[in-house]
Motif scaffolding. Structure first.
Motif, mmCIF file in Angstrom:
data_model
loop_
_atom_site.group_PDB
_atom_site.id
_atom_site.type_symbol
_atom_site.label_atom_id
_atom_site.label_comp_id
_atom_site.label_asym_id
_atom_site.label_seq_id
_atom_site.Cartn_x
_atom_site.Cartn_y
_atom_site.Cartn_z
ATOM 1 N N VAL A 18 -9.651 53.534 -21.434
ATOM 2 C CA VAL A 18 -10.935 53.778 -20.781
ATOM 3 C C VAL A 18 -11.830 54.666 -21.636
ATOM 4 O O VAL A 18 -13.039 54.733 -21.414
ATOM 5 C CB VAL A 18 -10.720 54.425 -19.387
ATOM 6 C CG1 VAL A 18 -10.232 55.858 -19.513
ATOM 7 C CG2 VAL A 18 -11.983 54.354 -18.548
ATOM 8 N N GLY A 19 -11.247 55.313 -22.646
ATOM 9 C CA GLY A 19 -12.038 56.107 -23.582
ATOM 10 C C GLY A 19 -12.239 55.424 -24.919
ATOM 11 O O GLY A 19 -13.351 55.333 -25.435
ATOM 12 N N SER A 20 -11.152 54.902 -25.489
ATOM 13 C CA SER A 20 -11.228 54.351 -26.845
ATOM 14 C C SER A 20 -12.039 53.060 -26.915
ATOM 15 O O SER A 20 -12.821 52.863 -27.857
ATOM 16 C CB SER A 20 -9.806 54.112 -27.392
ATOM 17 O OG SER A 20 -9.077 53.227 -26.553
ATOM 18 N N LEU A 21 -11.872 52.171 -25.942
ATOM 19 C CA LEU A 21 -12.615 50.900 -25.980
ATOM 20 C C LEU A 21 -14.130 51.103 -25.886
ATOM 21 O O LEU A 21 -14.879 50.547 -26.697
ATOM 22 C CB LEU A 21 -12.124 49.966 -24.875
ATOM 23 C CG LEU A 21 -10.725 49.355 -25.060
ATOM 24 C CD1 LEU A 21 -10.356 48.504 -23.859
ATOM 25 C CD2 LEU A 21 -10.650 48.521 -26.336
ATOM 26 N N PRO A 22 -14.635 51.879 -24.921
ATOM 27 C CA PRO A 22 -16.095 52.054 -24.844
ATOM 28 C C PRO A 22 -16.674 52.880 -25.982
ATOM 29 O O PRO A 22 -17.806 52.639 -26.391
ATOM 30 C CB PRO A 22 -16.293 52.753 -23.492
ATOM 31 C CG PRO A 22 -14.998 53.390 -23.180
ATOM 32 C CD PRO A 22 -13.958 52.475 -23.752
ATOM 33 N N LEU B 25 -6.544 62.087 -33.123
ATOM 34 C CA LEU B 25 -6.800 61.214 -34.265
ATOM 35 C C LEU B 25 -8.045 60.357 -34.076
ATOM 36 O O LEU B 25 -8.867 60.244 -34.976
ATOM 37 C CB LEU B 25 -5.594 60.307 -34.524
ATOM 38 C CG LEU B 25 -5.767 59.282 -35.655
ATOM 39 C CD1 LEU B 25 -6.117 59.977 -36.963
ATOM 40 C CD2 LEU B 25 -4.502 58.438 -35.826
ATOM 41 N N ALA B 26 -8.210 59.726 -32.912
ATOM 42 C CA ALA B 26 -9.355 58.845 -32.708
ATOM 43 C C ALA B 26 -10.638 59.618 -32.455
ATOM 44 O O ALA B 26 -11.697 59.267 -32.971
ATOM 45 C CB ALA B 26 -9.076 57.890 -31.548
ATOM 46 N N GLY C 85 -15.077 44.130 -32.624
ATOM 47 C CA GLY C 85 -14.233 44.644 -33.701
ATOM 48 C C GLY C 85 -14.181 46.157 -33.717
ATOM 49 O O GLY C 85 -13.111 46.757 -33.865
ATOM 50 N N SER C 86 -15.335 46.792 -33.530
ATOM 51 C CA SER C 86 -15.390 48.250 -33.510
ATOM 52 C C SER C 86 -14.603 48.816 -32.332
ATOM 53 O O SER C 86 -13.863 49.801 -32.467
ATOM 54 C CB SER C 86 -16.847 48.710 -33.440
ATOM 55 O OG SER C 86 -16.932 50.114 -33.361
ATOM 56 N N SER C 87 -14.735 48.189 -31.180
ATOM 57 C CA SER C 87 -14.034 48.652 -29.981
ATOM 58 C C SER C 87 -12.527 48.625 -30.177
ATOM 59 O O SER C 87 -11.821 49.607 -29.889
ATOM 60 C CB SER C 87 -14.422 47.773 -28.784
ATOM 61 O OG SER C 87 -13.699 48.143 -27.636
ATOM 62 N N ASN C 88 -12.013 47.529 -30.693
ATOM 63 C CA ASN C 88 -10.566 47.397 -30.862
ATOM 64 C C ASN C 88 -10.034 48.248 -32.005
ATOM 65 O O ASN C 88 -8.891 48.718 -31.958
ATOM 66 C CB ASN C 88 -10.208 45.931 -31.070
ATOM 67 C CG ASN C 88 -10.286 45.133 -29.774
ATOM 68 O OD1 ASN C 88 -9.448 45.265 -28.892
ATOM 69 N ND2 ASN C 88 -11.315 44.314 -29.640
ATOM 70 N N ALA C 89 -10.857 48.470 -33.026
ATOM 71 C CA ALA C 89 -10.428 49.315 -34.141
ATOM 72 C C ALA C 89 -10.229 50.759 -33.690
ATOM 73 O O ALA C 89 -9.255 51.418 -34.069
ATOM 74 C CB ALA C 89 -11.448 49.243 -35.277
ATOM 75 N N VAL C 90 -11.152 51.269 -32.872
ATOM 76 C CA VAL C 90 -10.996 52.627 -32.338
ATOM 77 C C VAL C 90 -9.783 52.684 -31.421
ATOM 78 O O VAL C 90 -9.020 53.663 -31.430
ATOM 79 C CB VAL C 90 -12.265 53.072 -31.585
ATOM 80 C CG1 VAL C 90 -12.042 54.422 -30.907
ATOM 81 C CG2 VAL C 90 -13.442 53.165 -32.540
#
Length: 359
Positions: free
Chosen positions: A267-271, A199-200, A185-190
């Motif tokens: 490759v940045g937001s998911l991890p 923004l992220a 959930g945290s991975s997909n929210a970011v």
């Protein structure tokens, strides 16, 4: 690495005694990650431009975003490299939790890399399918949950609830799917939040600093006892990792701020999201992530409500989802949307830290 190599020599060279202090290594992990990201970013951006690895901008959003088409993406590679290298340099590499957060970060980073590779290099517009991406995320998060439950004797499966000191429900084996829910959930929210310049990465920086404090307190027996929070032996070392996230994100932000010269990509937001979720689990402050990462929650919920409303009523709640695009469609300039959401993220992080005492 530096800690494991140099600290044993402190009996001969007293100056090396500073490596025993976690606070010292937290600070320098952050500085090191910043320098790596800041120094290597221009080179990476140039390479991404040379191979024409540019972002494809959706044409159903704010028209001013079309000007961003072609901006180099996959800059998240730089963040992950800086985070992992700084952590390896400054953390105690005998600590099991350090390797767990690195595993989570690299695993989700691999998923994001494959997705970006297919989209931008192989020109497959949608990259991995939603089911492929979700299956990979669940597999990695499940592995983390199983490691915590079966291979770390004594690791508590009780849930720490913000504002309550005596209400700690025991989840037992249900803690494993709960871990999966938190991390995925945290991975997909970011990932959903990563739609505007800076923004992220801003809320990621804020959340990482908040969890640096939380991890440090949870790993320190005196602080944990004083604050009436679960004491997790060795969890404080994870603070080196979260500090590295802060430093690397700060270095990346220099180039990602409006107008961005590079985007992080999946490759940045998911991890990064997965890393925050994993740290929340290790520090036994899983539910606190709802407050610390409140901006990510708002973004994700806006998408969920938009989809449910359109499918059930044929009407949209927002002009466009995620919600940051809604404000743009209402006429807000991009920097205003970004900074105001940063302000909200700071306030939520402060509120979340207050729960360490208010219980």
């Amino acid at each position: 690495m530096l800690y494991n190599w140099l600290y044993p020599l402190h009996t001969e060279f007293s100056i090396l005694n500073v490596f025993r202090y976690l606070s010292f290594r937290i600070i320098y992990a952050s500085v090191t990650a910043f320098l790596i990201a800041f120094v290597l970013a221009p080179w990476l951006i140039k390479k991404l431009q040379e191979i024409k690895l540019g972002q494809q901008v959706r044409d159903d959003g704010p028209k001013r975003h079309l000007a961003k088409s072609g901006t180099p993406t996959m800059g998240g590679l730089l963040i992950i490299f800086a985070v992992v290298l700084a952590t390896l340099l400054w953390a105690d590499l005998t600590n099991k939790y350090v390797w767990l957060v690195i595993l989570s970060t690299l695993g989700f980073g691999l998923i994001g890399f494959v997705d970006d590779y297919l989209k931008f290099i192989k020109a497959q517009s949608k990259g991995l399918t939603a089911s492929q991406k979700f299956a990979g995320q669940v597999a990695i998060a499940l592995a983390i949950g199983l490691i915590l439950y079966f291979f770390l004797p004594g690791y508590s499966t009780k849930l720490s609830v913000p504002f309550f000191k005596n209400f700690t429900p025991e989840l037992g084996w249900l803690y494993i799917p709960f871990v999966v829910l938190v991390i995925v959930g945290s991975s997909n929210a970011v990932n959903l939040t990563d739609g505007l310049d800076g923004l992220a990465v801003g809320p990621v920086m804020i959340a990482s600093m908040a969890y640096t404090i939380v991890a440090y307190a949870a790993g320190h027996r005196l602080f944990a006892d004083y604050l009436l929070i679960p004491h997790i032996e060795g969890a404080g070392e994870v603070g080196v990792f979260t500090a590295a996230i802060f430093g690397a994100s700060l270095g990346f932000l220099w180039f990602n701020t409006y107008p961005a010269t590079v985007f992080m990509g999946d490759v940045g937001s998911l991890p990064l999201g997965a890393a925050l979720g994993t740290v929340a689990v290790i520090s036994k402050h899983e539910l606190l992530l709802l407050l610390v990462g409140g901006v990510f929650v708002i973004e994700a919920v806006s998408v969920i409500f938009q989809v449910l409303s359109f499918k059930s009523r044929g009407k949209r709640i927002f002009l466009m989802a995620p919600i940051h695009h809604h404000f743009e469609m209402k006429g807000w300039e991009e920097p205003k949307v970004v900074v105001r959401l940063w302000i909200i993220a700071i306030l939520l992080a402060l509120l979340s830290l207050s729960t360490l005492k208010l219980r």
